[in-house]
Design a protein around this motif. Structure first.
Motif, mmCIF file in Angstrom:
data_model
loop_
_atom_site.group_PDB
_atom_site.id
_atom_site.type_symbol
_atom_site.label_atom_id
_atom_site.label_comp_id
_atom_site.label_asym_id
_atom_site.label_seq_id
_atom_site.Cartn_x
_atom_site.Cartn_y
_atom_site.Cartn_z
ATOM 1 N N HIS A 82 28.114 28.827 24.222
ATOM 2 C CA HIS A 82 28.263 27.386 24.049
ATOM 3 C C HIS A 82 29.266 27.209 22.929
ATOM 4 N N ILE A 83 30.386 26.601 23.239
ATOM 5 C CA ILE A 83 31.498 26.556 22.289
ATOM 6 C C ILE A 83 32.038 25.139 22.138
ATOM 7 N N LYS A 84 32.348 24.763 20.883
ATOM 8 C CA LYS A 84 32.891 23.445 20.577
ATOM 9 C C LYS A 84 34.411 23.476 20.713
ATOM 10 N N LEU A 85 34.908 22.746 21.709
ATOM 11 C CA LEU A 85 36.352 22.672 21.937
ATOM 12 C C LEU A 85 36.754 21.219 22.192
ATOM 13 N N PRO A 86 36.475 20.319 21.274
ATOM 14 C CA PRO A 86 36.728 18.893 21.536
ATOM 15 C C PRO A 86 38.197 18.558 21.757
ATOM 16 N N LEU A 87 39.102 19.249 21.069
ATOM 17 C CA LEU A 87 40.525 18.954 21.229
ATOM 18 C C LEU A 87 41.092 19.615 22.475
ATOM 19 N N LEU A 88 40.847 20.908 22.624
ATOM 20 C CA LEU A 88 41.398 21.645 23.756
ATOM 21 C C LEU A 88 40.852 21.134 25.082
ATOM 22 N N GLU B 19 42.279 25.987 19.995
ATOM 23 C CA GLU B 19 41.612 24.831 19.380
ATOM 24 C C GLU B 19 42.047 24.688 17.920
ATOM 25 N N SER B 20 42.136 25.800 17.208
ATOM 26 C CA SER B 20 42.545 25.780 15.799
ATOM 27 C C SER B 20 43.985 25.299 15.655
ATOM 28 N N ALA B 21 44.850 25.712 16.580
ATOM 29 C CA ALA B 21 46.248 25.282 16.538
ATOM 30 C C ALA B 21 46.366 23.775 16.750
ATOM 31 N N LEU B 22 45.574 23.231 17.665
ATOM 32 C CA LEU B 22 45.592 21.785 17.909
ATOM 33 C C LEU B 22 45.089 21.027 16.680
ATOM 34 N N ALA B 23 44.070 21.583 16.018
ATOM 35 C CA ALA B 23 43.522 20.941 14.832
ATOM 36 C C ALA B 23 44.576 20.916 13.708
ATOM 37 N N ARG B 24 45.305 22.026 13.553
ATOM 38 C CA ARG B 24 46.345 22.081 12.523
ATOM 39 C C ARG B 24 47.470 21.082 12.829
ATOM 40 N N ALA B 25 47.863 21.009 14.106
ATOM 41 C CA ALA B 25 48.913 20.083 14.496
ATOM 42 C C ALA B 25 48.507 18.633 14.227
ATOM 43 N N GLY C 290 40.079 18.277 25.837
ATOM 44 C CA GLY C 290 40.666 16.979 26.161
ATOM 45 C C GLY C 290 42.076 17.074 26.703
ATOM 46 N N GLN C 291 42.638 18.272 26.705
ATOM 47 C CA GLN C 291 43.984 18.485 27.230
ATOM 48 C C GLN C 291 43.944 18.636 28.749
ATOM 49 N N PRO C 292 44.969 18.141 29.454
ATOM 50 C CA PRO C 292 44.969 18.230 30.920
ATOM 51 C C PRO C 292 44.989 19.652 31.468
#
Length: 336
Positions: A258-264, A326-332, A266-268
């Protein structure tokens, strides 16, 4: 639906009059697909004999779903040479890890076809072995019919206990005699569990909070070595371990987090990324459920024609890459 695609008029005419030693017929096998035209597979095995007797339908379904050439299923639980460090020691992404396998016994019909009497005998045989486990696997067995509604719901809400099967399993015959002959065994810390009498006779599960995939994997191997030394699992060299649903054949292993990926998520391209990594996406509460607060259930897509070692590595490496994205999206986002 794969069953409908591969059940030709010729094979239907050839197979309609046949029945396995447990009375499982072609009609029984395809009933779930008939009742549920939105099913992706649409066919279930009632026993080991089903896969041989109705191979003209099962084999092409298996080939297409698992991308498997039917040339022989390998097994390898070794982690030697693979990375085993915790992928998320701070717990920022991975909520929990669960690795399970399905097992049926060679001398009994599977849950879709088993009689009430054999269901009771099967439960007693399995529980006798489980109560003999030692060390961290030592635990207690709770018959489903002996639980109060409050106890049952508490275990369901904690993702420890299975619920009555969905409409697909209902049509396949899995829910007959509910809740008799069913229950849950768990260790004192609930990191090791066995479901008795669900979709398969046994679902053997290693689970824990956090991201230590190697620890969960190793615990499961220890349990399988102990249980497999006492019980004769249904299997063959081509299809691996036999399961009621052909999608679980082979290792019959589902390794998941079970993994938290709220940003990734949400990507198409999220589903495409997971597919390219050989991973499947489910909701927080399993198949046919939705994600919650960006938390997804991510697991291996294939079980047949690959080893347990390869499943471990596929999940480990795939999750590592998802965390990096996910970490890359958060940094961006923080730079904006």
């Amino acid at each position: 639906m794969l069953m409908k695609k591969h059940l030709t008029l010729e094979s239907k005419a050839e197979l309609e009059g046949l029945a396995t030693r447990n009375g499982w017929t072609l009609r029984h096998a395809i009933q779930s697909g008939i009742d549920n035209p939105d099913s992706s597979i649409g066919i279930y095995a009632g026993d080991s004999d089903s896969y041989a007797m109705f191979s003209r339908v099962f084999d092409p379904v298996i080939r297409e779903h698992s991308r498997y050439d039917m040339r022989g299923h390998p097994s390898d639980f070794s982690l030697e040479g693979l990375p085993t460090e915790n992928l998320d020691p701070e717990g920022k992404f991975i909520v929990s890890t669960r690795i399970r396998v399905g097992r049926n016994l060679a001398t009994y019909a599977f849950p879709p076809a088993i009689s009430a009497g054999d269901r009771a005998r099967l439960e007693a045989e399995i529980v006798g072995v489980l109560l003999g486990l030692t060390g961290e696997l030592t635990g207690t067995y709770h018959p489903l019919g002996g639980m109060t509604e409050e106890e049952r719901q508490e275990m369901v809400d904690g993702h420890f206990l299975f619920k009555q099967g969905d409409r697909f399993l209902e049509s396949a015959g899995v829910n007959r005699d509910w809740p008799e002959g069913r229950g849950i065994y768990h260790s004192s810390d609930k990191r090791f569990l066995v479901w008795v009498g669900e979709e398969d006779s046994m679902r053997i599960i290693s689970m824990q909070e956090g991201a230590d995939i190697a620890e969960a994997f190793t615990r499961l191997k220890t349990a399988l070595d102990a249980i497999g030394g006492k019980l004769d699992f249904a299997s063959d060299e081509i299809r691996g371990f036999h399961t009621a649903c052909p999608t679980n054949l082979g290792t019959a292993m589902r390794a998941s987090v079970h993994i938290k990926l709220p940003l990734l998520s949400g990507q198409p391209g999220f589903e495409r990324i997971c597919d390219e990594l050989g991973l499947s996406i489910r909701g927080l509460h399993g198949e046919h459920s939705e994600a919650l607060d960006g938390i997804h259930d991510i697991s291996n897509k294939y079980r047949l024609g690959i080893t347990e070692r390869e499943i471990y590595w596929g999940l480990y490496d795939g999750v590592r890459r998802l965390i990096a994205l996910e970490s890359a999206l958060a940094r961006a986002l923080s730079w904006q």
